[in-house]
Design a protein around this motif. Structure first.
Motif, PDB file in Angstrom:
ATOM      1  N   GLN A   5      55.261 -46.613  50.372  1.00  0.00           N
ATOM      2  CA  GLN A   5      55.583 -48.018  50.104  1.00  0.00           C
ATOM      3  C   GLN A   5      55.567 -48.243  48.600  1.00  0.00           C
ATOM      4  OE1 GLN A   5      56.481 -49.540  53.530  1.00  0.00           O
ATOM      5  NE2 GLN A   5      55.927 -51.069  52.042  1.00  0.00           N
ATOM      6  N   GLY A   8      59.581 -52.674  44.384  1.00  0.00           N
ATOM      7  CA  GLY A   8      60.781 -52.337  43.624  1.00  0.00           C
ATOM      8  C   GLY A   8      61.247 -53.542  42.825  1.00  0.00           C
ATOM      9  N   ILE A  20      66.816 -49.523  40.620  1.00  0.00           N
ATOM     10  CA  ILE A  20      65.574 -50.178  41.033  1.00  0.00           C
ATOM     11  C   ILE A  20      64.388 -49.354  40.535  1.00  0.00           C
ATOM     12  CG2 ILE A  20      64.199 -50.950  43.003  1.00  0.00           C
ATOM     13  CD1 ILE A  20      66.916 -51.065  44.564  1.00  0.00           C
ATOM     14  N   LEU A  22      60.614 -48.347  40.754  1.00  0.00           N
ATOM     15  CA  LEU A  22      59.588 -48.321  41.796  1.00  0.00           C
ATOM     16  C   LEU A  22      58.214 -48.372  41.140  1.00  0.00           C
ATOM     17  CD1 LEU A  22      61.059 -45.585  44.152  1.00  0.00           C
ATOM     18  CD2 LEU A  22      61.316 -48.072  44.319  1.00  0.00           C
ATOM     19  N   LEU A  50      61.473 -56.395  45.334  1.00  0.00           N
ATOM     20  CA  LEU A  50      61.711 -55.907  46.689  1.00  0.00           C
ATOM     21  C   LEU A  50      60.506 -55.116  47.175  1.00  0.00           C
ATOM     22  CD1 LEU A  50      65.153 -54.384  45.754  1.00  0.00           C
ATOM     23  CD2 LEU A  50      64.881 -56.417  47.151  1.00  0.00           C
ATOM     24  N   GLU A  51      60.323 -55.093  48.465  1.00  0.00           N
ATOM     25  CA  GLU A  51      59.387 -54.156  49.081  1.00  0.00           C
ATOM     26  C   GLU A  51      60.253 -52.991  49.560  1.00  0.00           C
ATOM     27  OE1 GLU A  51      56.098 -54.397  48.947  1.00  0.00           O
ATOM     28  OE2 GLU A  51      56.454 -56.256  47.848  1.00  0.00           O
ATOM     29  N   VAL A  52      59.920 -51.803  49.093  1.00  0.00           N
ATOM     30  CA  VAL A  52      60.748 -50.620  49.375  1.00  0.00           C
ATOM     31  C   VAL A  52      59.921 -49.596  50.140  1.00  0.00           C
ATOM     32  CG1 VAL A  52      62.123 -48.765  48.338  1.00  0.00           C
ATOM     33  CG2 VAL A  52      61.986 -51.000  47.194  1.00  0.00           C
ATOM     34  N   THR A  53      60.481 -49.119  51.241  1.00  0.00           N
ATOM     35  CA  THR A  53      59.853 -48.035  51.991  1.00  0.00           C
ATOM     36  C   THR A  53      60.754 -46.819  51.894  1.00  0.00           C
ATOM     37  OG1 THR A  53      58.901 -49.616  53.547  1.00  0.00           O
ATOM     38  CG2 THR A  53      58.966 -47.299  54.239  1.00  0.00           C
ATOM     39  N   LEU A  54      60.170 -45.700  51.453  1.00  0.00           N
ATOM     40  CA  LEU A  54      60.890 -44.430  51.401  1.00  0.00           C
ATOM     41  C   LEU A  54      60.302 -43.501  52.453  1.00  0.00           C
ATOM     42  CD1 LEU A  54      61.115 -43.605  47.566  1.00  0.00           C
ATOM     43  CD2 LEU A  54      62.768 -44.824  48.968  1.00  0.00           C
ATOM     44  N   VAL A  59      65.548 -44.323  51.317  1.00  0.00           N
ATOM     45  CA  VAL A  59      65.173 -45.708  51.588  1.00  0.00           C
ATOM     46  C   VAL A  59      65.366 -45.984  53.073  1.00  0.00           C
ATOM     47  CG1 VAL A  59      65.700 -48.127  51.132  1.00  0.00           C
ATOM     48  CG2 VAL A  59      65.818 -46.455  49.269  1.00  0.00           C
ATOM     49  N   LEU A  62      64.044 -52.116  53.161  1.00  0.00           N
ATOM     50  CA  LEU A  62      64.203 -52.819  51.893  1.00  0.00           C
ATOM     51  C   LEU A  62      64.172 -54.306  52.211  1.00  0.00           C
ATOM     52  CD1 LEU A  62      64.953 -52.032  48.925  1.00  0.00           C
ATOM     53  CD2 LEU A  62      67.330 -52.385  49.581  1.00  0.00           C
TER      54      LEU A  62
END
Length: 93
Positions: A5, A8, A20, A22, A50-54, A59, A62
């Motif tokens: 998590q 971004g 973006i 991170l 943004l909340e970014v999950t990789l 990705v 988002l």
């Protein structure tokens, strides 16, 4: 499978790509580039948060954080205002 998590922040746009940054705990740790069309519509502007999950480096989620976007903008404006109001020190006069 590795899921991470991040917060971004849209740094800039380069043609059709959004760059973006991170962050983890307020520190920039990496950057990614996504096609502009992959962004939530309301987040298609510089400095959007943004909340970014990789998952395994890709990705997988988002989401736009309008509250944090506004808070960061207000904090930055407040810092700018404080700096603009500083009296000149003796060496500058």
């Amino acid at each position: 499978m590795t899921t991470q998590q991040f917060t971004g922040v849209i740094d800039r746009f380069e043609e059709e790509l959004a760059v973006i940054l991170l962050e983890v705990d307020g520190e920039v740790v990496d950057e990614i580039a996504l096609d502009r069309s992959e962004l939530p519509t309301e987040a298609a502007h510089p400095d959007a948060v943004l909340e970014v999950t990789l998952t395994d480096g890709e990705v997988t989620d988002l989401s736009y954080d309008p509250v944090e976007t506004t808070d960061r903008k207000e904090r930055a404006q407040s810092r700018f205002d404080r700096l603009a109001e500083r009296p000149p020190d003796d060496e500058e006069s």
